[in-house]
Design a protein around this motif. Structure first.
Motif, PDB file in Angstrom:
ATOM      1  N   SER A 106      13.791 -75.476  33.388  1.00  0.00           N
ATOM      2  CA  SER A 106      15.012 -74.725  33.075  1.00  0.00           C
ATOM      3  C   SER A 106      14.726 -73.602  32.077  1.00  0.00           C
ATOM      4  O   SER A 106      15.409 -73.452  31.066  1.00  0.00           O
ATOM      5  N   LEU A 107      13.725 -72.836  32.375  1.00  0.00           N
ATOM      6  CA  LEU A 107      13.294 -71.789  31.443  1.00  0.00           C
ATOM      7  C   LEU A 107      14.369 -70.728  31.268  1.00  0.00           C
ATOM      8  O   LEU A 107      15.127 -70.404  32.199  1.00  0.00           O
ATOM      9  N   LYS A 108      14.421 -70.203  30.050  1.00  0.00           N
ATOM     10  CA  LYS A 108      15.392 -69.180  29.677  1.00  0.00           C
ATOM     11  C   LYS A 108      14.643 -67.932  29.214  1.00  0.00           C
ATOM     12  O   LYS A 108      13.492 -68.029  28.753  1.00  0.00           O
ATOM     13  N   PRO A 109      15.290 -66.782  29.286  1.00  0.00           N
ATOM     14  CA  PRO A 109      14.624 -65.556  28.792  1.00  0.00           C
ATOM     15  C   PRO A 109      14.159 -65.691  27.340  1.00  0.00           C
ATOM     16  O   PRO A 109      13.118 -65.124  26.981  1.00  0.00           O
ATOM     17  N   GLU A 110      14.883 -66.443  26.544  1.00  0.00           N
ATOM     18  CA  GLU A 110      14.486 -66.611  25.142  1.00  0.00           C
ATOM     19  C   GLU A 110      13.255 -67.498  24.961  1.00  0.00           C
ATOM     20  O   GLU A 110      12.747 -67.636  23.849  1.00  0.00           O
ATOM     21  N   ASP A 111      12.758 -68.077  26.036  1.00  0.00           N
ATOM     22  CA  ASP A 111      11.503 -68.824  25.983  1.00  0.00           C
ATOM     23  C   ASP A 111      10.302 -67.895  26.113  1.00  0.00           C
ATOM     24  O   ASP A 111       9.151 -68.335  25.981  1.00  0.00           O
TER      25      ASP A 111
END
Length: 119
Positions: A85-90
């Motif tokens: 569930s990767l996010k841009p903030e990762d």
């Protein structure tokens, strides 16, 4: 000579998964706590997840709890970070680090692997 070599970074879309691996050499791996740090542009390096030498004690930063899983294989001198569930903030450079179980400071670092999450 101690070496930590990361692999598995790349460019993915938000919601995707990615798995990072770090292979250690030149040390007695089972006597080292291992960690994954990350550093985003313009930000300080932060501890993302860590696992004790025995695998019993595990830490996750609040920002990744429930999405990232750290694991280790002492027989293969490997520590892994499964990122879901990767996010841009990762988006960051992810670094593998190791410290001998009697120490508090992280002693050894990998060269880093880039993870980019697009929205």
């Amino acid at each position: 000579q101690v070496q930590l070599v990361e692999s598995g970074g790349g460019l993915v879309q938000a919601g995707d998964s990615l798995s990072l691996s770090c292979v250690a050499s030149g040390l007695t791996f089972s006597q080292y706590d291992m960690g994954w740090f990350r550093q985003a542009p313009g930000k300080e390096r932060e501890l993302t997840a860590s696992i004790s030498w025995s695998g019993v004690r595990i830490y996750y930063a609040d920002s990744v709890k429930g999405r990232f899983t750290i694991s280790r294989d002492n027989a293969k001198n490997t520590v892994n970070l499964q990122m879901n569930s990767l996010k841009p903030e990762d988006t960051a450079v992810y670094y593998c680090a190791g410290r001998e179980l009697v120490r508090t400071a992280w002693e050894y670092w990998g060269q880093g692997t880039q993870v980019t999450v697009s929205s």
